[in-house]
Every structure is written in structure tokens, then in C-alpha cells.
Design a protein around this motif. Structure first.
Motif, short mmCIF file in Angstrom:
data_model
loop_
_atom_site.label_atom_id
_atom_site.label_comp_id
_atom_site.label_asym_id
_atom_site.label_seq_id
_atom_site.Cartn_x
_atom_site.Cartn_y
_atom_site.Cartn_z
N ILE A 1 -34.16 10.94 24.34
CA ILE A 1 -33.87 11.19 25.76
C ILE A 1 -35.16 11.57 26.48
O ILE A 1 -35.23 11.52 27.71
CB ILE A 1 -32.78 12.28 25.92
CG1 ILE A 1 -32.18 12.26 27.32
CG2 ILE A 1 -33.32 13.66 25.61
CD1 ILE A 1 -31.26 11.11 27.56
N GLY A 2 -36.21 11.89 25.73
CA GLY A 2 -37.51 12.20 26.31
C GLY A 2 -38.10 11.06 27.11
O GLY A 2 -39.02 11.25 27.92
N VAL A 3 -37.57 9.86 26.92
CA VAL A 3 -38.02 8.70 27.71
C VAL A 3 -37.73 8.92 29.19
O VAL A 3 -38.53 8.53 30.05
CB VAL A 3 -37.34 7.41 27.19
CG1 VAL A 3 -37.58 6.24 28.12
CG2 VAL A 3 -37.81 7.09 25.79
N VAL A 4 -36.63 9.58 29.49
CA VAL A 4 -36.24 9.80 30.89
C VAL A 4 -37.24 10.69 31.63
O VAL A 4 -37.78 10.27 32.67
CB VAL A 4 -34.80 10.35 31.00
CG1 VAL A 4 -34.45 10.69 32.44
CG2 VAL A 4 -33.81 9.35 30.43
N PRO A 5 -37.53 11.90 31.14
CA PRO A 5 -38.53 12.70 31.88
C PRO A 5 -39.91 12.06 31.87
O PRO A 5 -40.66 12.19 32.84
CB PRO A 5 -38.53 14.05 31.16
CG PRO A 5 -37.87 13.84 29.87
CD PRO A 5 -36.97 12.65 30.03
N LEU A 6 -40.25 11.34 30.80
CA LEU A 6 -41.55 10.68 30.76
C LEU A 6 -41.66 9.64 31.87
O LEU A 6 -42.64 9.63 32.63
CB LEU A 6 -41.77 10.01 29.40
CG LEU A 6 -43.06 9.21 29.25
CD1 LEU A 6 -44.28 10.12 29.40
CD2 LEU A 6 -43.09 8.49 27.93
N LEU A 7 -40.65 8.81 32.02
CA LEU A 7 -40.69 7.77 33.07
C LEU A 7 -40.63 8.37 34.47
O LEU A 7 -41.35 7.90 35.36
CB LEU A 7 -39.56 6.77 32.86
CG LEU A 7 -39.70 5.86 31.64
CD1 LEU A 7 -38.46 4.97 31.49
CD2 LEU A 7 -40.95 5.03 31.73
N THR A 8 -39.81 9.39 34.67
CA THR A 8 -39.74 9.99 36.01
C THR A 8 -41.06 10.68 36.35
O THR A 8 -41.47 10.68 37.51
CB THR A 8 -38.58 10.99 36.14
OG1 THR A 8 -38.71 12.01 35.16
CG2 THR A 8 -37.24 10.30 35.99
N GLY A 9 -41.74 11.22 35.35
CA GLY A 9 -43.04 11.83 35.59
C GLY A 9 -44.11 10.80 35.88
O GLY A 9 -44.94 10.96 36.77
N LEU A 10 -44.11 9.70 35.12
CA LEU A 10 -45.11 8.66 35.31
C LEU A 10 -44.98 7.95 36.66
O LEU A 10 -45.96 7.62 37.31
CB LEU A 10 -45.04 7.63 34.18
CG LEU A 10 -45.50 8.10 32.81
CD1 LEU A 10 -45.25 7.03 31.76
CD2 LEU A 10 -46.97 8.48 32.84
#
Length: 65
Positions: A35-44
Motif C-alpha cells: 500500500i506504500g505505493v499510494v503515498p509514494l505516488l501522491t508524494g511524487l
């Protein structure tokens, strides 16, 4: 889309996302770590759909010239 994630919020999202993905990849946590993909993409991309729905914006205001 309009940017609504900025500054410290953006850095924290990227760090948390990378940590969760690394933990999932090494088997330290279960599959839910991906699920870490979600905060990573929203941050990028500096765009959070949940912030848009809630009317939240952590980007600094730009000065008008």
C-alpha cells in the motif's frame, strides 16, 4: 490536476511509501506493505485525490506579480 500536496507533507509521503515498499519487498511485513505505493505516488506527483475531496491543500500560496 492542481497540486495540493507540498513541502513537508510531500517528503513524509515519499519516505513512508518507500519504507513500506521496502518492508514488503523484504518480507518484513505482509502484502499490505505494498500500500506504500499510494503515498509514494501522491508524494511524487504532489496530488492527493482524498485532499481534493476534503478541500485540503498543503501547498504554499504563490505570490501574485
Amino acid at each position: 490536476m492542481k497540486h495540493n500536496v507540498g513541502g513537508l507533507d510531500r517528503v513524509l509521503r515519499i519516505v513512508v511509501g518507500l519504507v513500506l515498499i521496502a518492508l514488503a519487498a523484504t518480507g518484513t511485513v505482509g502484502w499490505w506493505g505494498w500500500i506504500g505505493v499510494v503515498p509514494l505516488l501522491t508524494g511524487l506527483f504532489s496530488v492527493c485525490p482524498a485532499y481534493s475531496l476534503l478541500g485540503v491543500n498543503t501547498c504554499p500560496m504563490r505570490k501574485s506579480e
